[in-house]
Enzyme design. Sequence first.
Site, PDB file in Angstrom:
ATOM      1  N   ASP A 112     -85.371   0.587  35.217  1.00 46.61           N
ATOM      2  CA  ASP A 112     -86.671   1.002  35.742  1.00 46.61           C
ATOM      3  C   ASP A 112     -87.586   1.184  34.533  1.00 46.61           C
ATOM      4  O   ASP A 112     -87.316   0.599  33.489  1.00 46.61           O
ATOM      5  CB  ASP A 112     -86.533   2.271  36.607  1.00 46.61           C
ATOM      6  CG  ASP A 112     -87.633   2.363  37.666  1.00 46.61           C
ATOM      7  OD1 ASP A 112     -88.798   2.138  37.313  1.00 46.61           O
ATOM      8  OD2 ASP A 112     -87.336   2.661  38.836  1.00 46.61           O
TER       9      ASP A 112
ATOM     10  N   HIS B 182     -88.883  -1.902  33.844  1.00 46.42           N
ATOM     11  CA  HIS B 182     -90.140  -2.135  34.544  1.00 46.42           C
ATOM     12  C   HIS B 182     -91.343  -1.930  33.602  1.00 46.42           C
ATOM     13  O   HIS B 182     -92.442  -1.644  34.048  1.00 46.42           O
ATOM     14  CB  HIS B 182     -90.269  -1.200  35.764  1.00 46.42           C
ATOM     15  CG  HIS B 182     -89.298  -1.509  36.861  1.00 46.42           C
ATOM     16  ND1 HIS B 182     -89.230  -0.791  38.028  1.00 46.42           N
ATOM     17  CD2 HIS B 182     -88.346  -2.474  36.960  1.00 46.42           C
ATOM     18  CE1 HIS B 182     -88.272  -1.302  38.804  1.00 46.42           C
ATOM     19  NE2 HIS B 182     -87.721  -2.314  38.176  1.00 46.42           N
TER      20      HIS B 182
END
Length: 448
Positions: free
Chosen positions: A252, A275
């Site tokens: 993430d 991310h």
Amino acid sequence: MRVSELLTFALLQASSAWSSPNEPYEARTVPSKRPQHPIKPYHPGKAFPPSPSRTKTCVVKANGNGTDDSQNILKAIKTCNNGGHVVFPKDKKFTIGTALDLTFLQHIDLDIQGTIQFSNDTDYWQKHAFYQTFQNATTFFQLGGTDVNVYGGGTFDGNGQVWYDLYAKDIYILRPILFGAIGLHGGRIEDLKFRYSPQWYTLVANSTDVVFSNIDIAGGSVSKNPAKNTDGWDTYRSDNIVIQNSHIDNGDDCVSFKPNSTNIVVQNLWCNGSHGISVGSLGQYVGEVDYVKNIYVYNVSMSNASDGARIKVWPGSPSALSGDLQGGGGSGAVSNITYDGMVLSNVDYAIEITQCYGQRNITLCNQYPSNLTISDITIKNFSGKTSKKYDPLIGYLVCSSPKVCSDIRIQNINVTSPSGKDLYACGSITGIEKQVHCTTNGTKGGNS
Ligand SMILES: *[C@@H]1O[C@H](CO)[C@@H](O)[C@H](O)[C@H]1NC(C)=O
Ligand SMILES: *[C@@H]1O[C@H](CO)[C@@H](O)[C@H](O)[C@H]1NC(C)=O
Ligand SMILES: *[C@@H]1O[C@H](CO)[C@@H](O)[C@H](O)[C@H]1NC(C)=O
Ligand SMILES: *[C@@H]1O[C@H](CO)[C@@H](O)[C@H](O)[C@H]1NC(C)=O
Ligand SMILES: *[C@@H]1O[C@H](CO)[C@@H](O)[C@H](O)[C@H]1NC(C)=O
Ligand SMILES: *[C@@H]1O[C@H](CO)[C@@H](O)[C@H](O)[C@H]1NC(C)=O
Ligand SMILES: *[C@@H]1O[C@H](CO)[C@@H](O)[C@H](O)[C@H]1NC(C)=O
Ligand SMILES: *[C@@H]1O[C@H](CO)[C@@H](O)[C@H](O)[C@H]1NC(C)=O
Ligand SMILES: *[C@@H]1O[C@H](CO)[C@@H](O)[C@H](O)[C@H]1NC(C)=O
Ligand SMILES: *[C@@H]1O[C@H](CO)[C@@H](O)[C@H](O)[C@H]1NC(C)=O
Ligand SMILES: *[C@@H]1O[C@H](CO)[C@@H](O)[C@H](O)[C@H]1NC(C)=O
Ligand SMILES: *[C@@H]1O[C@H](CO)[C@@H](O)[C@H](O)[C@H]1NC(C)=O
């Protein structure tokens, strides 16, 4: 205190204790030197408070049989608080099965040479991990106070697999964050390995003057259930923070600046599988005011990621991204953010700015513009290639209204998609088409 501990303690008070030939266990225990990696090349501008050298040493005993070592740890920390150096010896494994509130720390060094592993008792941790309110975050422990250094080359292991498997069955379970710096004022966290966090690896909340340097983050799932939401760092209500010289392999955000993150430098990071480096998400909660200001992100290598530089703000009307993630309608400002130097490889969007986070219907997003403004943003000196995912797009720049989004500068972006194009989905940013090659094609698509 037992006799053996008293003896150890007494021995360690004497400076000659380290070379004592009569105590094999302690003789092998050599305290680490403080690394104190220099903050460079950028610095958030404010001085960091001095950290006087420590004058006593305590060694933590390990049960060595997988039972809870929390009491051993607390005892050593309490004994050495206010001016001491606590050693978790090399080659020892410590199990933590109790939520430790370490917010009382003052002028102490925690020298983690061995491995600290959190127990896999998911029932216990769901009841007792520290609830931090924001996004339902919980932490295994909370480390706070004044002038605390943590280093030593050792490992924090979150025993994440049981959590990844449990989360696949129930998304509403609360998975603890591996490292909680909560109310920490002055501190350096350096030369450590973070492994298998159940959720985010690090939460830095209500903290000031904290440096993270040379942190190695990795860990994934071996089952079919992925390790989700494993952000490297999330900063929240924190000021004057540095995150540098680190290696992050996660699933993430590599680093994420949550509400009220100010004066932060992030530099010299290697991020893989993430991310991106994200501002937000912000504006999630109606009635809350979120600021993210004065951020400098320099020299990041970003591979196999969904994004490089990312700013995500919820729109003015509430929306739901998923059952456990919903919001919109909050206010505040994102300003003076610089991303300078990023090398991309197989990244879906090099740059993503959205003020319609969680709202796939852009028409609806434009009807209720965000109450959280975005301004004074510089993104420059990027190179590399995006992935095939949005080819020919390499970026997504979509605000909710030009009135709440201004002064965005995109410069020297030498990034291409696999087909050799470098287009952006653009929306509601005045003049953006003079800076990048815009197409409106992407603005009807997803933006989560
Ligand atoms: C584990 O080790 C500790 C410390 O040596 C001891 O007190 C305890 O009884 C042991 N427990 C088990 C289950 O072996
Ligand atoms: C949890 O850890 C214990 C050892 O502490 C082990 O015996 C047990 O198998 C583990 N449970 C799971 C589900 O991994
Ligand atoms: C931070 O401080 C505020 C105000 O004292 C408090 O309400 C909050 O619980 C603290 N912790 C976090 C994680 O925000
Ligand atoms: C906590 O989770 C519940 C259930 O998903 C959700 O309704 C609530 O809004 C969350 N709270 C926060 C502060 O995000
Ligand atoms: C950029 O960061 C890498 C580590 O990822 C480091 O090796 C390199 O020296 C840094 N370059 C500059 C110019 O600071
Ligand atoms: C980087 O991430 C990719 C995708 O998540 C993974 O397959 C690969 O093993 C990682 N590489 C390294 C060197 O960690
Ligand atoms: C952020 O800071 C502002 C101004 O100091 C304050 O009004 C606001 O409540 C804070 N928001 C959060 C989420 O802590
Ligand atoms: C903008 O942020 C940088 C750090 O990234 C800081 O040096 C500068 O002073 C900030 N500018 C203003 C006007 O606060
Ligand atoms: C957003 O701001 C507008 C004024 O710009 C105000 O009328 C509205 O109530 C605000 N909404 C929220 C949810 O704060
Ligand atoms: C998007 O929102 C607009 C305005 O509310 C509405 O007219 C339209 O039908 C919506 N589109 C979709 C695909 O839901
Ligand atoms: C842009 O990057 C390519 C490699 O991706 C390189 O060959 C080229 O020289 C770069 N151009 C500029 C102007 O930096
Ligand atoms: C935009 O969409 C149209 C229709 O879907 C397509 O023909 C065209 O190639 C797209 N252009 C770009 C630049 O993606």
